[in-house]
Design a protein around this motif. Structure first.
Motif, PDB file in Angstrom:
ATOM      1  N   LEU A  51       0.834  -1.203   0.000  1.00 52.51           N
ATOM      2  CA  LEU A  51       0.000   0.000   0.000  1.00 52.51           C
ATOM      3  C   LEU A  51       0.869   1.253   0.000  1.00 52.51           C
ATOM      4  CD1 LEU A  51      -2.919   1.077   0.168  1.00 52.51           C
ATOM      5  CD2 LEU A  51      -2.662   1.056   2.647  1.00 52.51           C
ATOM      6  N   SER A  52       1.916   1.254   0.817  1.00 52.13           N
ATOM      7  CA  SER A  52       2.788   2.428   0.848  1.00 52.13           C
ATOM      8  C   SER A  52       3.508   2.605  -0.490  1.00 52.13           C
ATOM      9  CB  SER A  52       3.795   2.329   1.997  1.00 52.13           C
ATOM     10  OG  SER A  52       4.727   1.304   1.747  1.00 52.13           O
ATOM     11  N   GLN A  53       3.875   1.518  -1.147  1.00 55.04           N
ATOM     12  CA  GLN A  53       4.510   1.605  -2.456  1.00 55.04           C
ATOM     13  C   GLN A  53       3.521   2.054  -3.524  1.00 55.04           C
ATOM     14  OE1 GLN A  53       7.812   1.044  -3.335  1.00 55.04           O
ATOM     15  NE2 GLN A  53       8.050   1.101  -1.112  1.00 55.04           N
ATOM     16  N   LEU A  54       2.315   1.561  -3.407  1.00 55.54           N
ATOM     17  CA  LEU A  54       1.291   1.844  -4.405  1.00 55.54           C
ATOM     18  C   LEU A  54       0.912   3.316  -4.422  1.00 55.54           C
ATOM     19  CD1 LEU A  54      -0.408   0.285  -6.484  1.00 55.54           C
ATOM     20  CD2 LEU A  54      -2.125  -0.023  -4.714  1.00 55.54           C
ATOM     21  N   VAL A  64      -4.322   1.636 -13.607  1.00 58.01           N
ATOM     22  CA  VAL A  64      -3.471   0.616 -12.991  1.00 58.01           C
ATOM     23  C   VAL A  64      -3.560   0.728 -11.469  1.00 58.01           C
ATOM     24  CG1 VAL A  64      -1.084  -0.194 -12.712  1.00 58.01           C
ATOM     25  CG2 VAL A  64      -1.924   0.495 -14.978  1.00 58.01           C
ATOM     26  N   LEU A  65      -3.511   1.968 -10.961  1.00 59.84           N
ATOM     27  CA  LEU A  65      -3.638   2.180  -9.515  1.00 59.84           C
ATOM     28  C   LEU A  65      -4.977   1.658  -8.998  1.00 59.84           C
ATOM     29  CD1 LEU A  65      -2.129   5.755  -8.980  1.00 59.84           C
ATOM     30  CD2 LEU A  65      -1.265   3.591  -8.099  1.00 59.84           C
ATOM     31  N   VAL A  66      -6.042   1.905  -9.744  1.00 64.00           N
ATOM     32  CA  VAL A  66      -7.373   1.456  -9.321  1.00 64.00           C
ATOM     33  C   VAL A  66      -7.437  -0.078  -9.279  1.00 64.00           C
ATOM     34  CG1 VAL A  66      -9.811   1.375  -9.997  1.00 64.00           C
ATOM     35  CG2 VAL A  66      -8.573   3.541 -10.070  1.00 64.00           C
ATOM     36  N   VAL A  67      -6.931  -0.731 -10.303  1.00 58.60           N
ATOM     37  CA  VAL A  67      -6.953  -2.203 -10.351  1.00 58.60           C
ATOM     38  C   VAL A  67      -6.140  -2.781  -9.196  1.00 58.60           C
ATOM     39  CG1 VAL A  67      -6.195  -4.228 -11.668  1.00 58.60           C
ATOM     40  CG2 VAL A  67      -7.427  -2.379 -12.818  1.00 58.60           C
ATOM     41  N   LEU A  68      -4.933  -2.266  -8.989  1.00 57.41           N
ATOM     42  CA  LEU A  68      -4.084  -2.772  -7.914  1.00 57.41           C
ATOM     43  C   LEU A  68      -4.679  -2.462  -6.539  1.00 57.41           C
ATOM     44  CD1 LEU A  68      -0.524  -1.994  -9.340  1.00 57.41           C
ATOM     45  CD2 LEU A  68      -1.694  -4.205  -9.226  1.00 57.41           C
ATOM     46  N   ALA A  69      -5.287  -1.292  -6.410  1.00 57.69           N
ATOM     47  CA  ALA A  69      -5.928  -0.937  -5.135  1.00 57.69           C
ATOM     48  C   ALA A  69      -7.106  -1.863  -4.835  1.00 57.69           C
ATOM     49  CB  ALA A  69      -6.389   0.518  -5.157  1.00 57.69           C
ATOM     50  N   LEU A  70      -7.853  -2.239  -5.856  1.00 62.39           N
ATOM     51  CA  LEU A  70      -8.967  -3.167  -5.656  1.00 62.39           C
ATOM     52  C   LEU A  70      -8.466  -4.550  -5.247  1.00 62.39           C
ATOM     53  CD1 LEU A  70     -11.366  -2.177  -8.580  1.00 62.39           C
ATOM     54  CD2 LEU A  70     -11.733  -1.830  -6.131  1.00 62.39           C
ATOM     55  N   LEU A  71      -7.404  -5.015  -5.892  1.00 58.73           N
ATOM     56  CA  LEU A  71      -6.817  -6.302  -5.511  1.00 58.73           C
ATOM     57  C   LEU A  71      -6.275  -6.257  -4.087  1.00 58.73           C
ATOM     58  CD1 LEU A  71      -4.900  -7.487  -8.708  1.00 58.73           C
ATOM     59  CD2 LEU A  71      -6.732  -8.710  -7.526  1.00 58.73           C
ATOM     60  N   LEU A  72      -5.634  -5.149  -3.743  1.00 54.63           N
ATOM     61  CA  LEU A  72      -5.098  -5.004  -2.391  1.00 54.63           C
ATOM     62  C   LEU A  72      -6.232  -4.964  -1.364  1.00 54.63           C
ATOM     63  CD1 LEU A  72      -2.456  -4.663  -0.840  1.00 54.63           C
ATOM     64  CD2 LEU A  72      -2.776  -2.208  -1.016  1.00 54.63           C
ATOM     65  N   THR A  73      -7.311  -4.283  -1.690  1.00 53.54           N
ATOM     66  CA  THR A  73      -8.472  -4.236  -0.800  1.00 53.54           C
ATOM     67  C   THR A  73      -9.051  -5.633  -0.604  1.00 53.54           C
ATOM     68  OG1 THR A  73      -8.977  -1.982  -1.494  1.00 53.54           O
ATOM     69  CG2 THR A  73     -10.772  -3.216  -0.468  1.00 53.54           C
ATOM     70  N   ALA A  74      -9.116  -6.398  -1.677  1.00 56.79           N
ATOM     71  CA  ALA A  74      -9.608  -7.781  -1.563  1.00 56.79           C
ATOM     72  C   ALA A  74      -8.694  -8.582  -0.645  1.00 56.79           C
ATOM     73  CB  ALA A  74      -9.683  -8.431  -2.942  1.00 56.79           C
ATOM     74  N   SER A  75      -7.386  -8.417  -0.791  1.00 60.42           N
ATOM     75  CA  SER A  75      -6.451  -9.139   0.070  1.00 60.42           C
ATOM     76  C   SER A  75      -6.649  -8.764   1.528  1.00 60.42           C
ATOM     77  CB  SER A  75      -5.008  -8.851  -0.361  1.00 60.42           C
ATOM     78  OG  SER A  75      -4.101  -9.522   0.481  1.00 60.42           O
ATOM     79  N   VAL A  76      -6.799  -7.469   1.793  1.00 57.00           N
ATOM     80  CA  VAL A  76      -6.999  -7.008   3.182  1.00 57.00           C
ATOM     81  C   VAL A  76      -8.291  -7.582   3.758  1.00 57.00           C
ATOM     82  CG1 VAL A  76      -7.487  -4.964   4.597  1.00 57.00           C
ATOM     83  CG2 VAL A  76      -5.609  -4.917   2.937  1.00 57.00           C
TER      84      VAL A  76
END
Length: 191
Positions: A51-54, A64-76
């Protein structure tokens, strides 16, 4: 060859063996839940780092940020779900008898079940008198009741452990997808 029928004493010994076995199984299940909680903590730390890197200084496209943020949110969300399920293995929120149908209708289990014993005997004198008054049949029945409860309790906890492990697997997969996506996006933007 006909085997002799078990004596009442040997039946109680067998019940004690089963109770000891289920105590070890419950301890093993709690230990495994602790491992899941530790793995969840590691994934949480990884998610925080990503998250800090993103959202640090980045040259990534908004999509790209939105897609990665959604994947990260799913992981959390998956990590938190796994942690909640794993913590339910360590301690149940309801009394053991309420975990399965008909549990509250079982007879009390003096000496073998702590809550039952405290309910029956509120003082040491009452406890000593109740324990001394038990005959062999009552001791056997109390052991049977407790064995029935711990069998159900172990099954309940193990099912929760299995569900927590499955959710944590999905959290790990989502985390790896985010890391791969972040590395690939950073490489692409650097070229």
């Amino acid at each position: 060859m006909t085997l002799p029928s078990p004596t009442e004493e040997s039946r109680v010994d067998l019940l004690r063996w089963h109770l000891d076995r289920y105590d070890r199984l419950r301890a093993s299940t709690a230990s495994r839940a602790s491992v899941l909680l530790s793995a969840g903590a590691i994934l949480s730390a990884g998610n925080a780092l990503v998250l800090s890197q993103l959202f640090g200084e980045t040259r990534l496209a908004t999509w790209v940020l939105v897609v990665l943020a959604l994947l990260l949110t799913a992981s959390v969300i998956l990590v938190v779900t796994a942690l909640i399920r794993a913590s339910g293995v360590l301690v149940t929120l309801r009394p053991s008898r309420e975990l399965f149908p008909g549990g509250s209708d079982l007879p009390e289990s003096l000496l073998f079940n702590g809550p039952d014993t405290i309910k029956i005997a509120s003082s040491f004198e009452m406890f000593a008198a109740a324990a001394s008054a038990q005959d062999y049949a009552q001791i056997k029945q109390a052991a049977l009741v407790e064995l029935w409860i711990v069998i159900h309790q172990h099954r309940y906890r193990y099912a929760r452990l299995r569900a927590a492990a499955q959710v944590l697997r999905w959290a790990a997969i989502a985390f790896v997808a985010v890391v791969i996506g972040l590395v690939a996006a950073n490489l692409a933007s650097a070229l």
